[in-house]
Design a protein around this motif. Structure first.
Motif, PDB file in Angstrom:
ATOM      1  N   TYR A 231     -10.946  63.139  40.838  1.00  0.00           N
ATOM      2  CA  TYR A 231     -10.005  62.657  41.854  1.00  0.00           C
ATOM      3  C   TYR A 231      -9.030  63.764  42.256  1.00  0.00           C
ATOM      4  N   VAL A 232      -8.563  64.518  41.262  1.00  0.00           N
ATOM      5  CA  VAL A 232      -7.680  65.648  41.568  1.00  0.00           C
ATOM      6  C   VAL A 232      -8.458  66.709  42.353  1.00  0.00           C
ATOM      7  N   ALA A 233      -9.717  66.950  41.957  1.00  0.00           N
ATOM      8  CA  ALA A 233     -10.558  67.915  42.671  1.00  0.00           C
ATOM      9  C   ALA A 233     -10.790  67.472  44.114  1.00  0.00           C
ATOM     10  N   MET A 234     -10.935  66.173  44.326  1.00  0.00           N
ATOM     11  CA  MET A 234     -11.126  65.666  45.689  1.00  0.00           C
ATOM     12  C   MET A 234      -9.899  65.966  46.558  1.00  0.00           C
ATOM     13  N   MET A 235      -8.700  65.745  46.006  1.00  0.00           N
ATOM     14  CA  MET A 235      -7.479  66.062  46.756  1.00  0.00           C
ATOM     15  C   MET A 235      -7.373  67.562  46.992  1.00  0.00           C
ATOM     16  N   TRP A 236      -7.753  68.364  45.984  1.00  0.00           N
ATOM     17  CA  TRP A 236      -7.705  69.814  46.135  1.00  0.00           C
ATOM     18  C   TRP A 236      -8.651  70.283  47.245  1.00  0.00           C
ATOM     19  N   CYS A 237      -9.840  69.708  47.294  1.00  0.00           N
ATOM     20  CA  CYS A 237     -10.806  70.067  48.347  1.00  0.00           C
ATOM     21  C   CYS A 237     -10.270  69.691  49.725  1.00  0.00           C
ATOM     22  N   THR A 238      -9.600  68.534  49.809  1.00  0.00           N
ATOM     23  CA  THR A 238      -9.023  68.110  51.094  1.00  0.00           C
ATOM     24  C   THR A 238      -7.932  69.071  51.537  1.00  0.00           C
ATOM     25  N   LEU A 254      -2.412  67.657  42.225  1.00  0.00           N
ATOM     26  CA  LEU A 254      -2.252  66.691  41.130  1.00  0.00           C
ATOM     27  C   LEU A 254      -1.259  65.603  41.512  1.00  0.00           C
ATOM     28  N   PHE A 255      -0.111  66.006  42.063  1.00  0.00           N
ATOM     29  CA  PHE A 255       0.915  65.032  42.439  1.00  0.00           C
ATOM     30  C   PHE A 255       0.447  64.154  43.601  1.00  0.00           C
ATOM     31  N   LEU A 256      -0.131  64.756  44.627  1.00  0.00           N
ATOM     32  CA  LEU A 256      -0.596  63.989  45.784  1.00  0.00           C
ATOM     33  C   LEU A 256      -1.710  63.026  45.405  1.00  0.00           C
ATOM     34  N   SER A 257      -2.556  63.434  44.453  1.00  0.00           N
ATOM     35  CA  SER A 257      -3.609  62.545  43.975  1.00  0.00           C
ATOM     36  C   SER A 257      -3.009  61.330  43.277  1.00  0.00           C
ATOM     37  N   ALA A 258      -1.974  61.559  42.445  1.00  0.00           N
ATOM     38  CA  ALA A 258      -1.306  60.451  41.755  1.00  0.00           C
ATOM     39  C   ALA A 258      -0.648  59.514  42.757  1.00  0.00           C
ATOM     40  N   GLY A 260      -1.518  59.045  45.897  1.00  0.00           N
ATOM     41  CA  GLY A 260      -2.576  58.320  46.596  1.00  0.00           C
ATOM     42  C   GLY A 260      -3.142  57.182  45.777  1.00  0.00           C
ATOM     43  N   ASN A 261      -3.257  57.385  44.461  1.00  0.00           N
ATOM     44  CA  ASN A 261      -3.790  56.321  43.605  1.00  0.00           C
ATOM     45  C   ASN A 261      -2.775  55.215  43.366  1.00  0.00           C
ATOM     46  N   ILE A 262      -1.477  55.537  43.406  1.00  0.00           N
ATOM     47  CA  ILE A 262      -0.453  54.495  43.355  1.00  0.00           C
ATOM     48  C   ILE A 262      -0.568  53.605  44.588  1.00  0.00           C
ATOM     49  N   ALA A 263      -0.858  54.227  45.744  1.00  0.00           N
ATOM     50  CA  ALA A 263      -1.011  53.464  46.978  1.00  0.00           C
ATOM     51  C   ALA A 263      -2.190  52.507  46.914  1.00  0.00           C
ATOM     52  N   SER A 264      -3.179  52.817  46.077  1.00  0.00           N
ATOM     53  CA  SER A 264      -4.387  51.989  46.013  1.00  0.00           C
ATOM     54  C   SER A 264      -4.134  50.614  45.410  1.00  0.00           C
ATOM     55  N   VAL A 265      -2.995  50.422  44.728  1.00  0.00           N
ATOM     56  CA  VAL A 265      -2.724  49.109  44.132  1.00  0.00           C
ATOM     57  C   VAL A 265      -2.226  48.108  45.166  1.00  0.00           C
ATOM     58  N   GLY A 273      -3.998  52.341  55.470  1.00  0.00           N
ATOM     59  CA  GLY A 273      -2.587  52.249  55.845  1.00  0.00           C
ATOM     60  C   GLY A 273      -1.666  52.674  54.721  1.00  0.00           C
ATOM     61  N   ALA A 274      -1.743  52.025  53.579  1.00  0.00           N
ATOM     62  CA  ALA A 274      -0.860  52.339  52.452  1.00  0.00           C
ATOM     63  C   ALA A 274      -1.081  53.776  51.981  1.00  0.00           C
ATOM     64  N   TYR A 275      -2.332  54.159  51.812  1.00  0.00           N
ATOM     65  CA  TYR A 275      -2.676  55.515  51.370  1.00  0.00           C
ATOM     66  C   TYR A 275      -2.209  56.537  52.404  1.00  0.00           C
ATOM     67  N   HIS A 276      -2.505  56.282  53.660  1.00  0.00           N
ATOM     68  CA  HIS A 276      -2.145  57.213  54.730  1.00  0.00           C
ATOM     69  C   HIS A 276      -0.632  57.428  54.783  1.00  0.00           C
ATOM     70  N   TYR A 277       0.114  56.324  54.685  1.00  0.00           N
ATOM     71  CA  TYR A 277       1.561  56.409  54.828  1.00  0.00           C
ATOM     72  C   TYR A 277       2.189  57.191  53.676  1.00  0.00           C
ATOM     73  N   LEU A 278       1.809  56.872  52.432  1.00  0.00           N
ATOM     74  CA  LEU A 278       2.434  57.513  51.276  1.00  0.00           C
ATOM     75  C   LEU A 278       2.049  58.991  51.160  1.00  0.00           C
ATOM     76  N   VAL A 279       0.791  59.308  51.425  1.00  0.00           N
ATOM     77  CA  VAL A 279       0.359  60.709  51.341  1.00  0.00           C
ATOM     78  C   VAL A 279       1.023  61.530  52.448  1.00  0.00           C
ATOM     79  N   ALA A 280       1.069  60.989  53.665  1.00  0.00           N
ATOM     80  CA  ALA A 280       1.710  61.709  54.774  1.00  0.00           C
ATOM     81  C   ALA A 280       3.206  61.875  54.526  1.00  0.00           C
ATOM     82  N   LEU A 281       3.847  60.838  54.001  1.00  0.00           N
ATOM     83  CA  LEU A 281       5.273  60.915  53.679  1.00  0.00           C
ATOM     84  C   LEU A 281       5.535  61.974  52.614  1.00  0.00           C
ATOM     85  N   SER A 282       4.677  62.040  51.598  1.00  0.00           N
ATOM     86  CA  SER A 282       4.822  63.036  50.538  1.00  0.00           C
ATOM     87  C   SER A 282       4.667  64.450  51.103  1.00  0.00           C
TER      88      SER A 282
END
Length: 326
Positions: A231-238, A254-258, A260-265, A273-282
């Motif tokens: 999952y961290v590698a996926m964020m790194w590749c992005t 590492l932080f952005l991956s965490a 993004g996974n918090i948004a998944s709950v 929507g939730a993932y997009h908003y939190l990752v973009a805000l970060s």
């Protein structure tokens, strides 16, 4: 009919929440800047993202097998792989429903549905622990940058709500559940419904306890590590796919991956929507990127994962159907 109506209401509300979060995330986006960023994308890293995402699915299959082996030694690895993929496919549309679907595919006479569901509860608990560990590592490594953002946007709103009426509601619900479970086990011999509920809870407990019965715990631990490393590698590749984010490090991934996974709950279809908003805000708050760049980062990662989930899910569904699995 009542159950159908309840499901319709639940998934309708979930869909409406997704629409609202998508609107919040994409409002005010300069689409010309967004498309220009997309044109600069390094597609080699997108391919690498797909490889990491596929390896994460393999690790999930291995971990679930490690949990279920003590309950049913005759499990077929391919069957478990297909069940996970179909469950993920269902989760894209109906969040949470896929977990129940995949339980139905792998349950057997040796391993009841309730026990299978218990193993998934075990999986979810280990995922919560993993996300917490990742978040702690990321916060510890760059507290001066991540700390204020986390406290202001995550911790303070959460504690404020828990300290108010929401906290009392949660306490009340916990007390009601504790009283209900006590009544179930005390009067299970007199009330047939309570007897059935008690049997179900015992099955869930047996599935949850499967982690203690594992003869070889290292496969479970290593596969859990593999899932979150991928999952961290996926964020790194992005991140590496976008030239405007070249200054970001693996710790940032590492932080952005965490995050993004918090948004998944948040219970919206596929995390839309939730993932997009939190990752973009970060990305905007921590690294000073434009909102368009943050949205592009979130969209590229989220939609690439959704495409993979849909492809492998459809393939697995066709395979299970040809085998006569319902």
């Amino acid at each position: 009919m009542n159950k159908k109506a309840t499901n319709i209401i639940k998934y309708t509300l979930s869909g409406l929440l997704a629409v609202v979060l998508v609107w919040f995330a994409f409002r005010g986006v300069d689409w010309q800047a967004f498309l220009e960023g997309l044109r600069q994308t390094r597609w080699f890293w997108v391919v690498a993202y797909f490889v990491a995402a596929l390896l994460a699915l393999v690790c999930r299959e291995e971990r679930w097998i490690a949990l279920m082996r003590p309950l049913d030694p005759g499990l077929c690895s391919l069957h478990v792989w297909d069940a996970i993929n179909v469950g993920n496919l269902i989760n894209v549309v109906l969040p949470g429903a896929g977990e129940f679907i995949r339980c139905g595919y792998v349950s057997s006479k040796r391993m009841s549905y309730d026990k299978t569901l218990g193993t998934i509860a075990c999986e979810r608990l280990s995922d919560v622990v993993a996300v917490t560990v990742l978040l702690v590592i990321a916060l510890s490594s760059k507290w001066s940058s991540f700390g204020p953002f986390f406290v202001e946007n995550v911790w303070s709103p959460m504690t404020a709500r828990l300290g108010g009426s929401l906290g009392w509601i949660l306490i009340g619900v916990a007390l009601l559940l504790a009283g209900f479970f006590r009544a179930v086990f005390r009067f299970r011999g007199r009330v047939r419904l309570f007897s059935r509920i008690a049997d179900t809870l015992k099955g869930l407990g047996a599935g949850f306890a499967s982690i203690a019965k594992m003869e070889h715990k290292w496969p479970f631990l290593l596969s859990t590590f593999g899932i979150w490393a991928m999952y961290v590698a996926m964020m790194w590749c992005t991140i590496r796919a976008l030239p405007m984010l070249d200054a970001l490090t693996l710790t940032d991934a590492l932080f952005l991956s965490a995050v993004g996974n918090i948004a998944s709950v948040i219970p919206v279809p596929g995390g839309i929507g939730a993932y997009h908003y939190l990752v973009a805000l970060s990305a905007q708050s921590l690294y000073g990127t434009t909102w368009e760049t943050g949205i592009l980062l979130a969209t590229l990662g989220h939609e690439a994962h959704a495409i993979l989930i849909i492809i492998v899910g459809v393939i697995s569904y066709v395979h299970l159907t040809l085998q006569g699995k319902k």
